[in-house]
Design a protein around this motif. Structure first.
Motif, PDB file in Angstrom:
ATOM      1  N   HIS A  50     -20.487  -7.054   8.534  1.00  0.00           N
ATOM      2  CA  HIS A  50     -20.937  -7.932   7.456  1.00  0.00           C
ATOM      3  C   HIS A  50     -20.290  -7.472   6.159  1.00  0.00           C
ATOM      4  N   PHE A  76     -21.250 -19.409   1.395  1.00  0.00           N
ATOM      5  CA  PHE A  76     -20.346 -19.302   2.537  1.00  0.00           C
ATOM      6  C   PHE A  76     -19.081 -18.535   2.170  1.00  0.00           C
ATOM      7  N   HIS A  79     -19.399 -14.588   1.802  1.00  0.00           N
ATOM      8  CA  HIS A  79     -19.983 -13.778   2.874  1.00  0.00           C
ATOM      9  C   HIS A  79     -19.206 -13.979   4.162  1.00  0.00           C
ATOM     10  N   SER A  81     -19.287 -12.512   8.266  1.00  0.00           N
ATOM     11  CA  SER A  81     -19.922 -11.639   9.255  1.00  0.00           C
ATOM     12  C   SER A  81     -19.557 -12.107  10.648  1.00  0.00           C
ATOM     13  N   TYR A  82     -19.571 -11.156  11.562  1.00  0.00           N
ATOM     14  CA  TYR A  82     -19.404 -11.481  12.971  1.00  0.00           C
ATOM     15  C   TYR A  82     -19.986 -10.373  13.819  1.00  0.00           C
ATOM     16  N   SER A 103     -19.712 -16.053  11.079  1.00  0.00           N
ATOM     17  CA  SER A 103     -19.947 -16.995   9.987  1.00  0.00           C
ATOM     18  C   SER A 103     -18.795 -18.001   9.898  1.00  0.00           C
TER      19      SER A 103
END
Length: 146
Positions: A50, A76, A79, A81-82, A103
């Motif tokens: 993140h 969006f 940020h 993240s995965y 994301s």
């Protein structure tokens, strides 16, 4: 995957810096110079990452389902993240993140290759050059063990 060969990666890491470097060496800060983040690797080969802008604006409505278009876009764009699993190739000094959720939906089902280097309490991850709006950038993230 044999996690015994990579015990130095396992744990939780706090982001110290996130930058994009041009081929000439110029540093840029896609999420600002004070981006924050957390990265986790466990012994079962699971991972999550993140990163986000520290100064993302809050929604005026205080309701995540009622943000304005501008608020949602800023949230969006500020940020990333995965999560998924990972494998390590110690000889190549790479960790491959096998993305199960993200994301950015285009990453789902694809691998993210990162070169890694352990430098004392720091983990440095970098990407192969990535084309961004016609320019090749290397993304470099420096993490500190929490």
């Amino acid at each position: 995957m044999n996690t015994d060969s990579i015990p130095d990666l396992i744990g939780t890491w706090q982001l110290l810096s996130y930058e994009a470097r041009t081929s000439s060496g110029e540093a840029r800060y896609p999420l600002g110079p004070d981006a924050v983040g957390q990265l986790s690797y466990d012994a079962g080969a699971n991972m999550s990452a993140h990163v986000m802008r520290a100064d993302r604006p809050t929604f005026a409505s205080n309701d995540p389902g009622s943000g304005t278009d501008a608020e949602v876009r800023a949230a969006f764009e500020g940020h990333m993240s995965y999560f998924g699993t990972y494998t390590v190739d110690p000889a190549a000094r790479t960790v491959i993140h096998h993305v199960r959720g993200a994301s950015y939906p285009n990453w789902i089902g694809h691998d993210q290759i990162r070169y890694y280097r352990i430098d004392g309490p720091h983990l440095v991850l970098s990407t192969p050059p990535i084309l961004d709006r016609g320019e090749a950038l290397e993304y470099i993230l420096t993490w500190k063990r929490m």
